[in-house]
Design an enzyme around this catalytic site. Structure first.
Site, PDB file in Angstrom:
ATOM      1  N   CYS A 122       0.824  -1.216   0.000  1.00  0.00           N
ATOM      2  CA  CYS A 122       0.000   0.000   0.000  1.00  0.00           C
ATOM      3  C   CYS A 122       0.854   1.262   0.000  1.00  0.00           C
ATOM      4  CB  CYS A 122      -0.923  -0.005   1.213  1.00  0.00           C
ATOM      5  SG  CYS A 122      -2.323   1.129   0.999  1.00  0.00           S
ATOM      6  N   ASP A 179      -6.533  -3.165  11.090  1.00  0.00           N
ATOM      7  CA  ASP A 179      -5.329  -2.351  11.289  1.00  0.00           C
ATOM      8  C   ASP A 179      -5.232  -2.000  12.769  1.00  0.00           C
ATOM      9  OD1 ASP A 179      -3.065  -0.883  10.732  1.00  0.00           O
ATOM     10  OD2 ASP A 179      -3.992   0.390   9.215  1.00  0.00           O
TER      11      ASP A 179
END
Length: 217
Positions: free
Chosen positions: A7, A135
């Protein structure tokens, strides 16, 4: 086989590294972030990305119409919602996707502080989203902090649907994380960076460790 997402791509070099090592997904961040890219530059980078790699757009509380316009403009394959988006928001998004006859995955991010953080996931049924991205909860941040959380909690989350594991992963700990959580995918950003920029050797080591390839050269 666990899928891999790198990412926060924002340079030509990041694309070259991705084309060399072929993660399954790459992420472009459109929300406020040190890794934020404009949709124009994301499209330019996407045009030179190997077509075997899927493109994910990371959004935080964006207007559904604007999100879909960016997805269309950049020819994205997946939407990653990283804010406080509700089920109604996702339904609205899906309506727009249907109207435009698009084929898209939707991932919803949850910031994990403790077991109570899983309660919110119960509200999102499997048919609403294609993956739960877990996350680490860090006050004032929507992700990309490089901090990990208790993976035992993540393994509990699997009962709600497909898990994409993020937060503090790197080439050293990713094998343990996969063993413990068995996610469908792992998502890394700062764990493959040096001084805030993507590092070719770290990307190579991360992908090799997930796919258990070892370079003896």
């Amino acid at each position: 086989m666990t899928l891999i997402k790198i990412c926060g791509l924002r340079r030509y070099e990041d694309i070259y590294y991705s084309n060399e090592f072929l993660p399954d997904y790459v992420g472009f961040i459109f929300a406020k972030s040190k890794r934020q890219v404009t949709k124009e530059f994301a499209r330019e980078l996407g045009n030179i990305l190997d077509p075997r790699i899927k493109k994910v757009g990371v959004f935080v509380n964006g207007l559904p119409e604007e999100v879909i316009n960016t997805v269309d403009f950049c020819a994205l394959d997946c939407i990653q919602l990283h804010g406080q988006e509700t089920i109604d928001y996702i339904k609205n998004l899906k309506h727009l996707i249907l109207k435009r006859n698009m084929n898209l995955e939707i991932w919803k991010s949850f910031r994990i502080r403790n077991m109570d953080s899983l309660e919110e996931m119960k509200n999102f049924e499997d048919n609403d989203i294609d993956g739960f991205l877990l996350d680490t909860y860090v006050e004032g941040s929507h992700g990309g902090t490089g901090k990990s959380f208790d993976w035992d909690i993540a393994s509990q989350a699997r009962k709600f649907g497909k898990i994409i594991l993020a937060g503090g992963l790197n080439s050293e700990n990713v094998k343990d994380a996969i063993k413990k959580v068995n996610p469908i995918a792992v998502d890394v950003s700062s764990g493959v960076e040096t001084n805030g920029f993507k590092d070719r050797e770290k990307i190579k080591a991360f992908i090799n460790n997930v796919r258990e390839k070892h370079d003896h050269a």
